[in-house]
Scaffold this active site. Sequence first.
Site, PDB file in Angstrom:
ATOM      1  N   HIS A  28      -1.082 -12.856 -14.464  1.00  0.00           N
ATOM      2  CA  HIS A  28      -1.949 -11.945 -13.590  1.00  0.00           C
ATOM      3  C   HIS A  28      -3.330 -12.507 -13.612  1.00  0.00           C
ATOM      4  CE1 HIS A  28      -4.841  -8.334 -12.765  1.00  0.00           C
ATOM      5  NE2 HIS A  28      -4.210  -8.448 -11.919  1.00  0.00           N
ATOM      6  N   GLU A  55      -0.312 -15.845 -10.535  1.00  0.00           N
ATOM      7  CA  GLU A  55      -0.769 -15.215  -9.765  1.00  0.00           C
ATOM      8  C   GLU A  55      -2.300 -15.949  -9.186  1.00  0.00           C
ATOM      9  OE1 GLU A  55      -2.340 -10.983  -7.967  1.00  0.00           O
ATOM     10  OE2 GLU A  55      -3.120 -11.727  -9.915  1.00  0.00           O
ATOM     11  N   ASP A  57      -5.084 -14.378  -6.334  1.00  0.00           N
ATOM     12  CA  ASP A  57      -5.715 -13.995  -5.129  1.00  0.00           C
ATOM     13  C   ASP A  57      -6.418 -14.973  -4.311  1.00  0.00           C
ATOM     14  OD1 ASP A  57      -4.784 -11.167  -6.117  1.00  0.00           O
ATOM     15  OD2 ASP A  57      -6.320 -11.634  -8.015  1.00  0.00           O
ATOM     16  N   HIS A  70     -10.584 -12.849  -7.187  1.00  0.00           N
ATOM     17  CA  HIS A  70      -9.979 -11.742  -7.017  1.00  0.00           C
ATOM     18  C   HIS A  70     -11.054 -10.673  -5.775  1.00  0.00           C
ATOM     19  CE1 HIS A  70      -9.426  -7.412  -7.923  1.00  0.00           C
ATOM     20  NE2 HIS A  70      -8.277  -7.633  -8.097  1.00  0.00           N
ATOM     21  N   GLU A 160      -1.833 -13.499  -3.544  1.00  0.00           N
ATOM     22  CA  GLU A 160      -2.132 -12.239  -2.909  1.00  0.00           C
ATOM     23  C   GLU A 160      -3.067 -12.614  -1.542  1.00  0.00           C
ATOM     24  OE1 GLU A 160      -3.634  -9.049  -5.139  1.00  0.00           O
ATOM     25  OE2 GLU A 160      -4.358  -7.889  -3.480  1.00  0.00           O
TER      26      GLU A 160
HETATM   27 CA    CA Z   1      -3.869  -9.496  -7.403  1.00  0.00          CA
END
Ligand code: CA
Length: 332
Positions: A28, A55, A57, A70, A160
Amino acid sequence: MMLAWIRTLIITCLLYAPLCAGFDIIAHRGASGYLPEHTLAAATLAHSQRPDFIEQDVVMTKDHIPVVLHDIQLQDVTNVEQVFPDRHRADQHFYAIDFTLAELRRLSIHERHNSQGEAVFSQRYQGDSAGFRIATLTEHIELIAELNRQFAVNVGLYVEIKAPAWHRRQGVDISARVVALIQQQVDPKMPVVLQCFDFAETQRIRTTLEYKGQLIQLVGENSWNESNTDYQWLISDAGLKEVAEVADGLGPWLPQLYELTSSKTLNVPDWVYRAHEHGLLLHPYTYRQDALPDNLSGTRLIRYLQHTARVQGLFTDQVPAVKARLSNKANN
Ligand code: CA
């Protein structure tokens, strides 16, 4: 003979689906439990911990370059208020989209602070002189691809798209940019998952933008105002049916995955069974070894997720902690 063997394997998989389905570990925001989130250093460390995915973002700059951050705002993870003190909007917040990439490069990234300037996770990285910088999605893709090549592994990207409706109001179609960038820059053999909180956008990514890869619909709480999506509806039978038409799975918030009864047993909420019936993967967020839910040990939570709720993956800030619990090398 061969057919009988295959039939036995299929029956075994149906009976023991969780054993056959695998359990993907998603780092994450990189190795965010150890280094400031979303930096190339955090991605490098995460890669060395061998998750299935790392991940990213993504938000946009003023010159419409996807960068890995993020928040659409900068102040909680950078020194923007010192470098560009006058560049906030009327709400006093500093937005990535108001800065060019060259300007964003002048900021240094620190461990996440709250609005009072205190560390959100007090035991994590405490320095501020190592020169962590904002990086582009392209740079993260190159870094992970090169580490994959040199270590002969295939760690994937888990991207994301942040606040697509808000980005559209700022004049940029973030989803179109990110989908095109992935198509142009990512080797088709590299695993990629795309995720978004905004269900209208998830539908658009699959239909209008014709994205063919794995797609995960994130699930929040309506009170967060993350998007216009009604998350209560989304996990209703009608909602799950619509999600299954465009997405491969759901990324729910960890507390949505269990009910802790007064007798301290863990129950599976009904919607989780229905998500399985609709064939949706479940990749909950976020397992934090330094911020576990009250009254739950890490080992108990992970055993519950894997064997009782039967999720197929987990976002975590600490990949080694999850690996230790999946292989029974931790007893708390
Ligand atoms: Ca995220």
